[in-house]
Every structure is written in structure tokens, then in C-alpha cells.
Enzyme design. Sequence first.
Site, PDB file in Angstrom:
ATOM      1  N   HIS A  98      39.448  44.229  42.122  1.00  0.00           N
ATOM      2  CA  HIS A  98      39.259  45.639  42.448  1.00  0.00           C
ATOM      3  C   HIS A  98      39.363  46.492  41.182  1.00  0.00           C
ATOM      4  O   HIS A  98      40.032  46.128  40.227  1.00  0.00           O
ATOM      5  CB  HIS A  98      40.341  46.123  43.424  1.00  0.00           C
ATOM      6  CG  HIS A  98      40.352  45.416  44.734  1.00  0.00           C
ATOM      7  ND1 HIS A  98      39.375  45.587  45.672  1.00  0.00           N
ATOM      8  CD2 HIS A  98      41.224  44.522  45.272  1.00  0.00           C
ATOM      9  CE1 HIS A  98      39.650  44.844  46.748  1.00  0.00           C
ATOM     10  NE2 HIS A  98      40.764  44.184  46.526  1.00  0.00           N
TER      11      HIS A  98
ATOM     12  N   GLU B  57      42.839  51.034  46.465  1.00  0.00           N
ATOM     13  CA  GLU B  57      42.403  49.669  46.180  1.00  0.00           C
ATOM     14  C   GLU B  57      40.881  49.622  46.164  1.00  0.00           C
ATOM     15  O   GLU B  57      40.267  48.883  45.393  1.00  0.00           O
ATOM     16  CB  GLU B  57      42.954  48.725  47.243  1.00  0.00           C
ATOM     17  CG  GLU B  57      42.794  47.273  46.886  1.00  0.00           C
ATOM     18  CD  GLU B  57      43.543  46.364  47.843  1.00  0.00           C
ATOM     19  OE1 GLU B  57      44.562  45.790  47.432  1.00  0.00           O
ATOM     20  OE2 GLU B  57      43.120  46.232  49.011  1.00  0.00           O
TER      21      GLU B  57
ATOM     22  N   ASP C 107      46.176  45.981  33.814  1.00  0.00           N
ATOM     23  CA  ASP C 107      44.732  46.113  33.554  1.00  0.00           C
ATOM     24  C   ASP C 107      44.117  44.803  33.062  1.00  0.00           C
ATOM     25  O   ASP C 107      44.624  44.172  32.138  1.00  0.00           O
ATOM     26  CB  ASP C 107      44.493  47.214  32.519  1.00  0.00           C
ATOM     27  CG  ASP C 107      43.022  47.592  32.450  1.00  0.00           C
ATOM     28  OD1 ASP C 107      42.346  47.569  33.495  1.00  0.00           O
ATOM     29  OD2 ASP C 107      42.541  47.896  31.343  1.00  0.00           O
ATOM     30  N   HIS C 108      43.017  44.420  33.677  1.00  0.00           N
ATOM     31  CA  HIS C 108      42.311  43.177  33.343  1.00  0.00           C
ATOM     32  C   HIS C 108      43.204  41.951  33.518  1.00  0.00           C
ATOM     33  O   HIS C 108      43.091  40.972  32.770  1.00  0.00           O
ATOM     34  CB  HIS C 108      41.741  43.228  31.916  1.00  0.00           C
ATOM     35  CG  HIS C 108      40.485  44.054  31.829  1.00  0.00           C
ATOM     36  ND1 HIS C 108      40.519  45.419  31.716  1.00  0.00           N
ATOM     37  CD2 HIS C 108      39.168  43.710  31.874  1.00  0.00           C
ATOM     38  CE1 HIS C 108      39.269  45.881  31.674  1.00  0.00           C
ATOM     39  NE2 HIS C 108      38.439  44.871  31.773  1.00  0.00           N
TER      40      HIS C 108
ATOM     41  N   CYS D  89      40.241  37.992  51.831  1.00  0.00           N
ATOM     42  CA  CYS D  89      41.158  38.416  50.768  1.00  0.00           C
ATOM     43  C   CYS D  89      42.055  37.270  50.311  1.00  0.00           C
ATOM     44  O   CYS D  89      42.745  37.382  49.300  1.00  0.00           O
ATOM     45  CB  CYS D  89      42.032  39.579  51.237  1.00  0.00           C
ATOM     46  SG  CYS D  89      41.076  41.075  51.544  1.00  0.00           S
TER      47      CYS D  89
ATOM     48  N   HIS E 208      43.061  39.493  42.247  1.00  0.00           N
ATOM     49  CA  HIS E 208      44.203  39.043  43.044  1.00  0.00           C
ATOM     50  C   HIS E 208      43.695  38.238  44.236  1.00  0.00           C
ATOM     51  O   HIS E 208      42.514  38.143  44.494  1.00  0.00           O
ATOM     52  CB  HIS E 208      45.084  40.226  43.491  1.00  0.00           C
ATOM     53  CG  HIS E 208      44.565  41.035  44.635  1.00  0.00           C
ATOM     54  ND1 HIS E 208      45.387  41.784  45.436  1.00  0.00           N
ATOM     55  CD2 HIS E 208      43.309  41.217  45.110  1.00  0.00           C
ATOM     56  CE1 HIS E 208      44.657  42.392  46.352  1.00  0.00           C
ATOM     57  NE2 HIS E 208      43.408  42.074  46.190  1.00  0.00           N
TER      58      HIS E 208
ATOM     59  N   HIS F  27      39.499  37.510  44.132  1.00  0.00           N
ATOM     60  CA  HIS F  27      38.497  38.566  44.100  1.00  0.00           C
ATOM     61  C   HIS F  27      39.165  39.705  43.320  1.00  0.00           C
ATOM     62  O   HIS F  27      40.243  39.505  42.757  1.00  0.00           O
ATOM     63  CB  HIS F  27      38.079  38.985  45.517  1.00  0.00           C
ATOM     64  CG  HIS F  27      39.178  39.592  46.308  1.00  0.00           C
ATOM     65  ND1 HIS F  27      40.206  38.847  46.851  1.00  0.00           N
ATOM     66  CD2 HIS F  27      39.456  40.872  46.631  1.00  0.00           C
ATOM     67  CE1 HIS F  27      41.038  39.642  47.489  1.00  0.00           C
ATOM     68  NE2 HIS F  27      40.618  40.877  47.363  1.00  0.00           N
TER      69      HIS F  27
END
Lengths: 142, 142, 142, 142, 142, 142
Positions: free
Chosen positions: B47, B130, B85-86, B39, B20, B45
Site C-alpha cells: 500500500h 491504508e 517507508d519501502h 490480504c 505486508h 501485497h
Amino acid sequence: MNTKPLRASVSRHAHFNAAHRLYVKTWTDAQNEAQFGPCSNPRYHGHNYELIVKLTGPIDPVTGYVYDLGTLSSLIKREVEARLDHRNLNEEVPEFFDRVPSAEFIAVAIWKWLRPHLPVHLDLHITLYETPRNFVEYDGAQ
Amino acid sequence: MNTKPLRASVSRHAHFNAAHRLYVKTWTDAQNEAQFGPCSNPRYHGHNYELIVKLTGPIDPVTGYVYDLGTLSSLIKREVEARLDHRNLNEEVPEFFDRVPSAEFIAVAIWKWLRPHLPVHLDLHITLYETPRNFVEYDGAQ
Amino acid sequence: MNTKPLRASVSRHAHFNAAHRLYVKTWTDAQNEAQFGPCSNPRYHGHNYELIVKLTGPIDPVTGYVYDLGTLSSLIKREVEARLDHRNLNEEVPEFFDRVPSAEFIAVAIWKWLRPHLPVHLDLHITLYETPRNFVEYDGAQ
Amino acid sequence: MNTKPLRASVSRHAHFNAAHRLYVKTWTDAQNEAQFGPCSNPRYHGHNYELIVKLTGPIDPVTGYVYDLGTLSSLIKREVEARLDHRNLNEEVPEFFDRVPSAEFIAVAIWKWLRPHLPVHLDLHITLYETPRNFVEYDGAQ
Amino acid sequence: MNTKPLRASVSRHAHFNAAHRLYVKTWTDAQNEAQFGPCSNPRYHGHNYELIVKLTGPIDPVTGYVYDLGTLSSLIKREVEARLDHRNLNEEVPEFFDRVPSAEFIAVAIWKWLRPHLPVHLDLHITLYETPRNFVEYDGAQ
Amino acid sequence: MNTKPLRASVSRHAHFNAAHRLYVKTWTDAQNEAQFGPCSNPRYHGHNYELIVKLTGPIDPVTGYVYDLGTLSSLIKREVEARLDHRNLNEEVPEFFDRVPSAEFIAVAIWKWLRPHLPVHLDLHITLYETPRNFVEYDGAQ
């Protein structure tokens, strides 16, 4: 206590987060999807990487240190976190312009960045958690 | 033991990873950088998110369950992991096309996805890590 | 600082391991299998339970304590671990002779064992991890 | 989505280590030993404290933040870590010159240091681990 | 980078829970109690086992992988979890019909189940946590 | 299974907390401050140390044990915790009257205390976490 120095290891945790995708540029999308599954998503996904840097060598008999962990922490910030934290590994880190940013190769890159800045008499071992359930290790071996 | 059911909470961990960036579309790059720092990196980037879903309500006196955690786990896979996810949250998840994918708003989205599929007599509380050092909570409150 | 005591919570971790199976005696095997899946295995399975006991109340202005955690630890050993550690919950713990040893009901039993031994002005809250990914909470509520 | 802001919590981990002893100055050594056991050792012992600071309030609908966790992290460094990290709590921290540095009272002190620097519309909740097995919570309640 | 492949390790976490008891069939109850204490309880106790499977070998220069961790995860599910999860080790797992299901021997069994399904050029190392405080390791050594 | 015993490792966690300062008696304050920074604070600071003791050797084919972890736990309590827990390492532990109580030297001391009480055919490896982010290892090597 004899006069030959004792040998120990010291380790320091650090962390960074980054986006990446796993794919081989010369492969088709279908090949990449078959090999890497959702990790090849062209729009990227990301991780919180947890890094452990271990140094092994003689304990200085006066200071009691193998290596100053404060110095090691600063070195990791400068050589590793500055390059990787909050980055897109494929697009912003030259080591991965033509190489898959797998956890294995990220660990190799970290080892190569740190090695020249550490005393030659210390062994260097890298552990890198890509997720709390997956991790890799690299110590310079071939 | 009296006949009024006892009230307890049950919680289930799950996890997903995603890319994100934090930025407000109507702001300038400088405004976004000032507010969100690294960010807001336009190349993203990512998480490993760790999710805890908590349900609170009466214990069924026969089964001893507030809610079946296997069922809850399947529900989280279908309603949350399948969406996140992913993924690249900004580009692939409609909830974040016009909304910052902050941890707070991701927790709100997860709450909204799960709420309709759970019995109305159960309270729902979301905790979302996060990173191992930052987390948020949301329970539907205004 | 005013003279009304401040209120805080203190918590103590403990742990035990045990075997159990989830099943309702008056149900058929098929019903139990449908409800509890592999958790109803007649030959038992087991867990390392992780317990957190939280007490909430005024801080003693002289000792700085809500409650002595050493005393609490001894109480948990005597009232909880002595009953549950290395036990078969269904066969050796009377509370579960006719009640499913679900995590919820184990938390209720722990609450009932501890409550009479703690000062009435302290609130008692139980958190019980059945696995690192599943946990329940109970505080005496109905 | 309605126009009333949603309410959520955001939390940030931090840590520090310190030496302390638990004893009441006006008591005899025997009284202190009876109350605090080895924690009253006149030569001190110490801990790695793990701190979690939680803020609860409305989510800003534009930034998606309850509060900037980077700002919170800096505030914790300045107001908490600068006072406590690598310190002897009894001898170097004025709050504990005449007060037992129990985990409860350390949490109270942290709350009081942070409260004036945070927006009044945010609730503040402190969790402090003295060891991985013992922790306390304080939220300003009386 | 030279042409000889770099060597690294990759590890994957998995978990299962099971009941067991430690006892030697040919010993008396008193002998078993003397050797194994409460772990010899004839009605069983149980654990959440946490498993780490590590593979060491060359990094594929194209994919960046030592071994695909998704494949490894599936292999662990099929060869290990299917045999052990929610089982009574003494009564349902043939390897322990005549052998104490100590953590050591469970690790040996896991190694033997996985070894034939992995490439011969990869070293295999098993770490098995019986509790968060006790763990064993086995790598095929004699 | 052949008749040569299999070799495995067994490990046990323990913990203690202590105060210490890092300084060399024959150095000036300025030298100590330059070398050890806030760790040289003359009024001490402290840590929760987490200790892992690993033993490597043959698995007893009858008991399935490399070494009884209950016995090891008692040994650690008697030889390590009794010396270090709730202590000031510089002032109360003779090994550190003239030696810096660095994590490295604490690990060496633990190794020396335990070694004579363990069977000679077992290798002994010490891991000591000074904080959750810093740890050292020692196995008797020179």
C-alpha cells in the site's frame, strides 16, 4: 448535426494494490541499489495503484456512448485486477518474472491485456498512478 | 482576548509505502485465508499509506503556533518514515514480528513512536489511510 | 422517531488566497528566521487556503436542515472571503497588524467573525488548510 | 502493552448516486421555493453521494481489527447502496415519502439501516458528502 | 516484444507556495485593476502552486524507466523550488522583474529552467495548478 | 525570447448537479434496461458533474494570459450552469429532448454552447466528470 459521428474519449478509474521490488536479475545487489535505491529492497514494498483507462472513438449516435463504462469496468476487473490485485508482482505475475515491474512496464502489460478485448476502432490510453505523486502513461506507441 | 490560551489542533500529512500480509502465525493457512482473504497472500501485497498526525493544545500567544509543523514533519520522517517507508512490515519492523500489521496496529505503533518526542501537554491523534477508501484512527485511548 | 430533535453536523467548504509572512514585530530578523524559517521572508509568500465551516445542532424536523448551507455560504463570503481573499494578511487585515497570521490565528479570527452571525444553539468548528498537507482546527475552546 | 484492549476507529468509503428534490409536501410551491431555492425543482436534480462509515471500539488483539472492512463494505452495499443507488429518493425510498431527503435525513436513514447489523459495542458515525463542498455527519445523537 | 523501444510518459508532482501580483509596470493602476481585478492588489496575494512535470520518451528495456523519478524530483527541487518556494515572484525572481507572473509565464519559466538539464530525446510538458480550480500547461510550443 | 507568441493551455474547473435517465425513446423498456441498466430508471437518478474547460492558444506577451479565467468562469456560469445546474436534463434541457443525455453528449452540448463565445484562435477542450470515477472528453473532433 452532420452525419459523421463525433469523436470523444471516455475514461474509467480502477485500483489495485500489490507488492513489488525493482531490480534487474542479472545485476549485482550493489548495482540494483545504485539504480533503484530503496525500491530494490529484497523483502519488497508496495503500492495502491490507481488506474485510468481511456478509450477514444466515435460516439454512437443512438446510445450516446463511445463504449459502455460498465462493460469496461468488468473487463478491467477480469483482465487487470484479477491478475494484479493483492499480488506480489515479481513472484506471481509472469510478465514480471524477467522484467522489472516498473510503473512503465505495468502500464504496458495492462495495455496488452486489454487491447485484444476492445473494438479495433477505439484508441486505448493507460494512466497508472504508482503513488498520488508519481504516474505514467502508455498508449501503445513505439 | 483573555489571558487563558486558546486551544486548537494542527495536523500534518505524510506518506510512506510498504509491503505486508495479514496473518496470525499460530493459525493455519485456511484460518488466515478465512479471516483475511487475499490480504493473507504469503507473497505479500502493499500500500501507499497516507498519514495525518494531529496535535491539540494551547496556541502560543506570541508565535501563533500550537507546534511547529516543520519540526513535526522532521519528527515523522525520523520516527515513522525511517522505520516503515519501502519496508516489508512483517519481516523488517520488529513491532510486527508477532503482531498482525493491520492498519489499526500500524496506527498504534506510530502513536507509540511519536508520543515520547512530543510535549506532554499536547494530545496526539493518528489517522492512517491504508487505501484512499479505508482509514483508521488512534489517539491512545483504551 | 421520538420528538426530541436529532443532532447532526453540516459543513461547507470555501476558499480564498492571500499573502502573509510569519514574524513577531518585537523580535530581531535572526530570531524570526530561527523560529519561522522561510515563512518569515519579508517580501511575503502566499497560500490558497481551503476553509471548512462546520455547524452542529438539532435537525429541523420539517425542513431536514441543521442550517441552510446556501445561507452559510453567503455568510462566509461576506464575513471571511471579503476580508481575506486576495489580501496581504499582515498589512491589510487589522486582526494581524499585531499578531502573527499563523494558520491557528487565522482560524481563530474566522471563528470570531462568524460566531455572532450564527444561532447560539449551533456549535461552530473551523478547519483551515494552509496547504493540502497542513491544516488547523479551532472550535472556540480555551 | 497492557491487557485492556486499545480503542480505535476504522472507516470505509462508499458511494451512490441518486435524484431528489427538497420540498415539504404541506407547503405551497412558493414556500418551498423560498426555503429550498433550485433544490425544490419539481423535476428533480441529483448528486453523487460519497459516504464514509466509521466504527469505533476495541481492537481485537489477535486479528488487529476493530471490524472487518470487507464485511462492512458488503453490509453497506446491501443495506445502503441497494436502497439508494440510481434511485429517486422522494419516489422510491419509503423513508422519504413524507420526509425531506435532505443530506441530514439521508445520513440519519443510513445510520438506522446499519445500526442493527453492527455489534452493539461499536460506535457508529456517518459522514455523507452531498457534493465535494457540502457534507453532513450523524452519530445517533439527540 | 519487438526491439524498437516502447514510448511512455512519466510524471512527478511537486509543489511550492509564493506571493505575487499581476500588473503591467507601464500601465496605470486603473488599467491594471481593469485587467487583473483583485489579482493586481499592490500588497500581493499568494498561492500554493501544484506542479506536474511530465517526460515522454522511450522506456529503457533493462531498467523499465523512461527517467528516474527520484532524479527528476531532485532536479525540480534544485531548479524550481529553490527559485520559487516561499518567494515573492515579482520582487525576488528575475524572470518576473519585467514580466507578469501569470500562471502561464510561470509555467514557461519552469520549462526553461528544466529543459537544459534533461536528455534531449525526452519531451517535457509542464502542468501548473495556481489553485485547485485553475491550471495551465506548457510544452515549449510556439 | 523570440517574437512569435508562446502557446499554452489554461483550464478552469466548474460544477453543476442534475438529474437524468439514459434511455432511447423509440426503444422498449426492456431494450433500455438491457442497454443502460439502472441508469435507465424512469424516475431518474443524478450526479454532481465536474467540468473542466481548457483553452489553448498564444500567450499575450503583455498580460501573460491565454484567456482571462475570470471571464471564462462567468461565461461557463451563463452558458452552462444556467442551463444545467439543478435541472432534469431529459425534461428541461432541449438538447436532450430527443437525445440521450450521456456524459458524451452533455460534453458535446457544452462545447457547442461555449464555442461561439470564445475567440476563434483558441482551441476548446471539454472534460466532464459524471462521477469521480467516470469522465469524458470532447474537443469538437469528428
